[in-house]
Design a protein around this motif. Structure first.
Motif, short mmCIF file in Angstrom:
data_model
loop_
_atom_site.label_atom_id
_atom_site.label_comp_id
_atom_site.label_asym_id
_atom_site.label_seq_id
_atom_site.Cartn_x
_atom_site.Cartn_y
_atom_site.Cartn_z
N TYR A 86 -82.93 -86.20 79.89
CA TYR A 86 -82.57 -86.16 78.90
C TYR A 86 -83.81 -84.91 77.83
CZ TYR A 86 -79.63 -84.89 75.11
OH TYR A 86 -79.30 -84.58 73.52
N ARG A 87 -83.68 -83.97 76.85
CA ARG A 87 -84.68 -83.84 76.52
C ARG A 87 -84.13 -82.30 75.65
NH1 ARG A 87 -89.23 -81.71 78.61
NH2 ARG A 87 -88.35 -81.33 80.53
N LYS A 88 -84.37 -82.72 74.09
CA LYS A 88 -83.53 -82.06 72.79
C LYS A 88 -84.85 -80.89 72.81
CE LYS A 88 -80.48 -84.94 70.48
NZ LYS A 88 -79.17 -85.55 69.58
N ILE A 89 -84.77 -80.02 73.68
CA ILE A 89 -85.56 -78.75 73.94
C ILE A 89 -85.02 -77.56 72.59
CG2 ILE A 89 -86.89 -79.39 75.89
CD1 ILE A 89 -84.78 -76.63 77.41
N GLY A 90 -83.59 -77.69 72.53
CA GLY A 90 -83.08 -76.99 71.65
C GLY A 90 -82.62 -75.19 72.93
N TYR A 91 -81.66 -75.23 71.66
CA TYR A 91 -81.12 -73.60 72.55
C TYR A 91 -81.63 -72.49 71.30
CZ TYR A 91 -78.47 -74.41 76.51
OH TYR A 91 -77.64 -74.29 77.64
N VAL A 142 -80.35 -67.45 66.89
CA VAL A 142 -79.69 -68.63 66.32
C VAL A 142 -80.31 -69.55 67.01
CG1 VAL A 142 -77.57 -69.70 66.19
CG2 VAL A 142 -77.77 -67.36 65.82
N TRP A 143 -80.40 -70.94 66.32
CA TRP A 143 -81.30 -71.72 66.85
C TRP A 143 -80.44 -73.36 67.02
CZ3 TRP A 143 -83.87 -74.39 69.37
CH2 TRP A 143 -85.36 -75.24 68.84
N GLY A 144 -80.36 -74.00 67.76
CA GLY A 144 -80.01 -75.52 67.77
C GLY A 144 -80.53 -76.61 68.36
N PRO A 145 -81.41 -76.98 67.32
CA PRO A 145 -82.08 -78.18 68.08
C PRO A 145 -81.67 -79.62 67.95
CG PRO A 145 -82.00 -77.53 65.13
CD PRO A 145 -81.02 -76.85 65.87
N GLN A 146 -79.98 -79.67 68.11
CA GLN A 146 -79.41 -80.66 68.98
C GLN A 146 -79.07 -80.53 70.62
OE1 GLN A 146 -76.06 -80.71 66.92
NE2 GLN A 146 -75.61 -82.87 66.76
N PRO A 236 -99.52 -71.92 82.51
CA PRO A 236 -99.45 -72.72 81.05
C PRO A 236 -99.82 -71.18 80.21
CG PRO A 236 -101.91 -72.68 81.99
CD PRO A 236 -100.25 -72.05 83.58
N GLU A 237 -100.08 -70.67 80.35
CA GLU A 237 -100.07 -68.95 79.27
C GLU A 237 -98.44 -69.31 78.34
OE1 GLU A 237 -100.23 -68.62 81.77
OE2 GLU A 237 -102.08 -66.96 82.27
N ILE A 238 -97.28 -69.86 79.05
CA ILE A 238 -96.51 -69.88 77.68
C ILE A 238 -96.46 -71.54 77.77
CG2 ILE A 238 -93.93 -69.89 77.26
CD1 ILE A 238 -94.28 -67.31 79.07
N PRO A 239 -97.05 -71.33 77.27
CA PRO A 239 -97.51 -73.72 77.28
C PRO A 239 -95.76 -74.53 76.59
CG PRO A 239 -98.53 -72.89 74.99
CD PRO A 239 -98.03 -71.47 76.26
N GLY A 240 -95.54 -74.98 76.84
CA GLY A 240 -94.22 -76.32 76.73
C GLY A 240 -94.28 -76.79 75.74
N PRO A 241 -93.06 -78.15 75.70
CA PRO A 241 -91.73 -77.08 75.46
C PRO A 241 -92.15 -76.09 74.99
CG PRO A 241 -91.57 -78.77 74.09
CD PRO A 241 -93.50 -78.60 74.50
N VAL A 242 -90.90 -75.73 75.27
CA VAL A 242 -89.89 -73.79 74.75
C VAL A 242 -88.27 -74.32 74.96
CG1 VAL A 242 -91.99 -72.40 75.42
CG2 VAL A 242 -89.87 -72.44 76.77
N PRO A 243 -87.81 -73.78 73.62
CA PRO A 243 -86.23 -74.10 73.67
C PRO A 243 -85.33 -72.80 74.91
CG PRO A 243 -86.92 -73.35 72.02
CD PRO A 243 -88.28 -72.91 72.67
N LEU A 244 -84.49 -73.08 74.95
CA LEU A 244 -83.45 -72.77 76.63
C LEU A 244 -83.37 -71.38 75.46
CD1 LEU A 244 -80.98 -73.65 79.06
CD2 LEU A 244 -80.66 -71.21 77.63
N THR A 245 -83.93 -70.54 76.19
CA THR A 245 -84.02 -68.96 75.10
C THR A 245 -83.81 -68.22 76.08
OG1 THR A 245 -85.99 -69.67 74.29
CG2 THR A 245 -85.66 -67.28 73.03
N SER A 246 -82.19 -67.21 74.87
CA SER A 246 -81.39 -66.02 75.64
C SER A 246 -81.46 -64.97 75.12
CB SER A 246 -79.85 -66.82 75.56
OG SER A 246 -79.11 -66.46 76.43
N ASP A 247 -81.59 -64.51 75.89
CA ASP A 247 -81.56 -62.84 75.24
C ASP A 247 -80.18 -62.02 75.01
OD1 ASP A 247 -81.57 -60.03 74.39
OD2 ASP A 247 -83.83 -59.53 75.55
N VAL A 248 -79.19 -62.19 74.14
CA VAL A 248 -77.94 -61.62 73.90
C VAL A 248 -77.26 -60.46 74.75
CG1 VAL A 248 -75.46 -61.88 72.88
CG2 VAL A 248 -77.20 -63.67 72.95
#
Ligand SMILES: Cc1cc2nc3c(=O)[nH]c(=O)nc-3n(C[C@H](O)[C@H](O)[C@H](O)COP(=O)(O)OP(=O)(O)OC[C@H]3O[C@@H](n4cnc5c(N)ncnc54)[C@H](O)[C@@H]3O)c2cc1C
Length: 376
Positions: A86-91, A142-146, A236-248
Motif C-alpha cells: 500500500y502506497r499513498k501515491i495520490g490520484y 484535481v488532486w487527492g493526496p490520500q 527512468p525518463e519519468i521518475p517515480g513515484p507519480v500519482p495515478l494520473t487520469s486524463d478525464v
C-alpha cells in the motif's frame, strides 16, 4: 480441501470481494462459511486490476466505503500479516473541459464534508507533481493526496488466508452450477463436486454475476466490459513515484510500477464473454496518440507487454449490494466495475453485518438491487 455438505453461507466467487466477505463473516464468528471458486483464488478479474484506491467518488456511500477501506489498507499488514504494497501515491485527474470541472467541484464539496482531502490545482501545479505532463490545454486538475494503490493479489490472499485460519472453507476448481430452492427460499447450491445445503448464498461472481444470477431466475444488469493495461520497458525518463494520473476527456491513465510505466487507453468494450478475455494488440493504436498527447516524452518508451480484463459494469456505474428481490436467501455483492478491489474491505465488513445482524451499520440503500427493477 474437500467440499463440506452443509454451510451457514455459501459464497460463489473467490475474488477479492468473495474472500473479503468470507473473512469478515468468519471474524464475526460465522466459521462454517464456504467459498466456491471455479478457478483459483484471485484469478478472476481481481488479477487484472491496476490496484488504484481513491476517495474521489461521487456519492456519500461510496466515499464512506473508500474511507473505511483506506483505514483497512493502512493497517493491513498488522491485521493480515501480509504487506499489501500500500502506497499513498495520490490520484491526479486532469481536466480540460468546464463541464468536467463543474462536476468535480460538486463532488469535492461532498468529499470534503466527509473528511476527505481533495484539492483543485492549477495546470502548473499539476505539472509540478508530474513534470512530464503536457498541461497547456488543461483548465485545472484535481488532486487527492490520500489516494493510492496496493496489490490486488496480496490483499486477496490476505483475506483468504485469514478466513481459512478462522475456519472458513475456500475450495478451488469447484463451480456453482445450480441453486436449490424450496418455497422461494434458497436451500442449497449444486456444484461440479456435489451439493452443499445452506440457507444463504452470496453472489460474488464478478463479471460472471449475471450468469450466476440466472441460476436463481434473475436478470442482473451486470455487464462485463473489457479494458486493457499496457506496460513499458523500464523508463527512468519519468521518475517515480507519480500519482495515478487520469486524463478525464480521453480516458487515458497511467502510473509507475517500479521502473515501468503502466498505461491504459481507458477502453470500454463488450466482447460478449464473462470469463475469457483475449488481448487485442490493436488497442495499442488507441493508446499511443492519447498517451503522447498527454505525456509527450513517452514517445521514447517501448511497450513491453500488457493484459486485458473485464470490469463488471452496471447501468449507473454503482455496485449492487443487497438481498436479491424475490429470492429469499440470495444475496448480491456484484457490479463493482472499476472499483471492486478498493471497496472490498468495506464491502466485506458491511455485508457480514447485514447477514449476521439483520442490517449493516452504514445505510446501503444507495446500492439497492431494486433500483433497477422499480418502475420509474
Ligand atoms: C483493467 C482493469 C483495471 C482495474 N483497475 C482497478 C483499480 O485500479 N482499482 C479497483 O478497485 N478496481 C479495479 N478494477 C476492477 C476490479 O478488478 C474488480 O471490480 C474486482 O476485482 C471485482 O472483484 P470480484 O471479486 O467481484 O470479481 P472476480 O475477481 O472476478 O471474482 C469472481 C470469481 O468468481 C468466480 N466464479 C464465477 N462464476 C463462478 C461459479 N459459477 N462458480 C464458482 N466460481 C465462480 C470467478 O472464477 C472469479 O474468480 C479493474 C479492472 C480491470 C479489468
Amino acid at each position: 480441501m474437500s467440499l463440506p455438505r452443509t454451510a451457514s453461507a455459501v459464497i460463489i466467487g473467490g475474488g477479492v470481494v468473495g474472500c473479503s466477505i468470507a473473512y469478515h463473516l468468519a471474524r464475526r464468528g460465522q466459521h462454517d462459511v464456504v467459498v466456491l471458486e471455479r478457478e483459483t483464488v484471485g484469478s478472476g478479474t481481481t488479477s487484472k486490476a491496476a490496484g488504484g484506491i481513491r476517495v474521489q467518488f461521487p456519492s456519500e456511500t461510496e466515499i464512506r466505503f473508500s474511507l473505511e477501506s483506506i483505514r483497512v489498507f493502512e493497517r493491513f499488514r498488522e491485521e493480515f500479516g501480509v504487506d499489501p504494497g500500500y502506497r499513498k501515491i495520490g490520484y491526479l485527474y486532469l481536466l480540460s473541459e468546464e463541464r468536467h470541472l463543474r462536476e468535480f467541484e460538486k463532488r469535492i464539496a461532498l468529499q470534503r464534508t466527509l473528511g476527505a482531502d481533495v484539492r483543485v490545482l492549477t495546470p502548473a501545479d499539476a505539472q509540478k507533481l508530474v513534470p512530464a505532463l503536457r498541461v497547456d490545454d488543461l483548465i485545472a486538475a484535481v488532486w487527492g493526496p490520500q489516494d493510492g494503490m496496493a496489490g490486488p493479489a496480496e490483499v486477496t490472499n490476505g483475506f483468504a488466508r485469514r478466513a481459512r485460519d478462522l475456519g472458513a472453507t475456500i475450495v478451488e476448481g469447484v463451480a456453482a452450477t445450480a441453486l436449490e430452492r424450496s418455497n422461494g427460499q434458497v436451500t442449497g447450491v449444486k456444484t461440479s463436486q456435489g451439493a452443499v445445503s445452506t440457507p444463504i448464498v452470496v453472489n460474488a461472481a464478478g463479471p460472471a454475476a449475471a450468469r450466476v444470477g440466472r441460476l436463481a431466475g434473475l436478470e442482473l444488469p451486470v455487464h462485463p466490459r473489457r479494458r486493457h493495461i499496457f506496460f513499458t520497458e523500464p523508463f527512468p525518463e519519468i521518475p517515480g513515484p507519480v500519482p495515478l494520473t487520469s486524463d478525464v476527456t480521453s480516458g487515458f491513465y497511467f502510473r509507475k510500477e517500479m521502473e515501468q510505466v503502466l498505461l491504459s487507453p481507458g477502453d470500454v468494450e463488450d466482447i460478449g464473454d464473462d470469463a475469457n478475455v483475449p488481448m487485442d494488440w490493436g488497442k495499442v493504436e488507441e493508446l499511443v496518440p492519447k498517451a503522447i498527447h498527454r505525456l509527450p516524452i513517452i514517445e521514447r518508451a517501448r511497450i513491453a507487454g500488457g493484459w486485458a480484463g473485464l470490469r463488471p459494469l452496471t447501468p449507473d456505474d454503482h455496485a449492487i449490494i443487497g438481498w436479491a428481490p424475490g429470492v429469499a436467501g440470495f444475496f448480491l455483492a456484484v457490479g463493482f466495475g472499476g472499483h471492486g478491489f478498493q471497496h472490498s474491505p468495506a464491502t466485506g465488513r458491511y455485508v457480514a453485518e447485514w447477514l449476521l445482524d439483520g442490517q449493516p451499520s452504514l445505510d446501503l440503500a444507495f446500492f439497492a438491487p431494486e433500483r433497477f427493477t422499480r418502475s420509474p
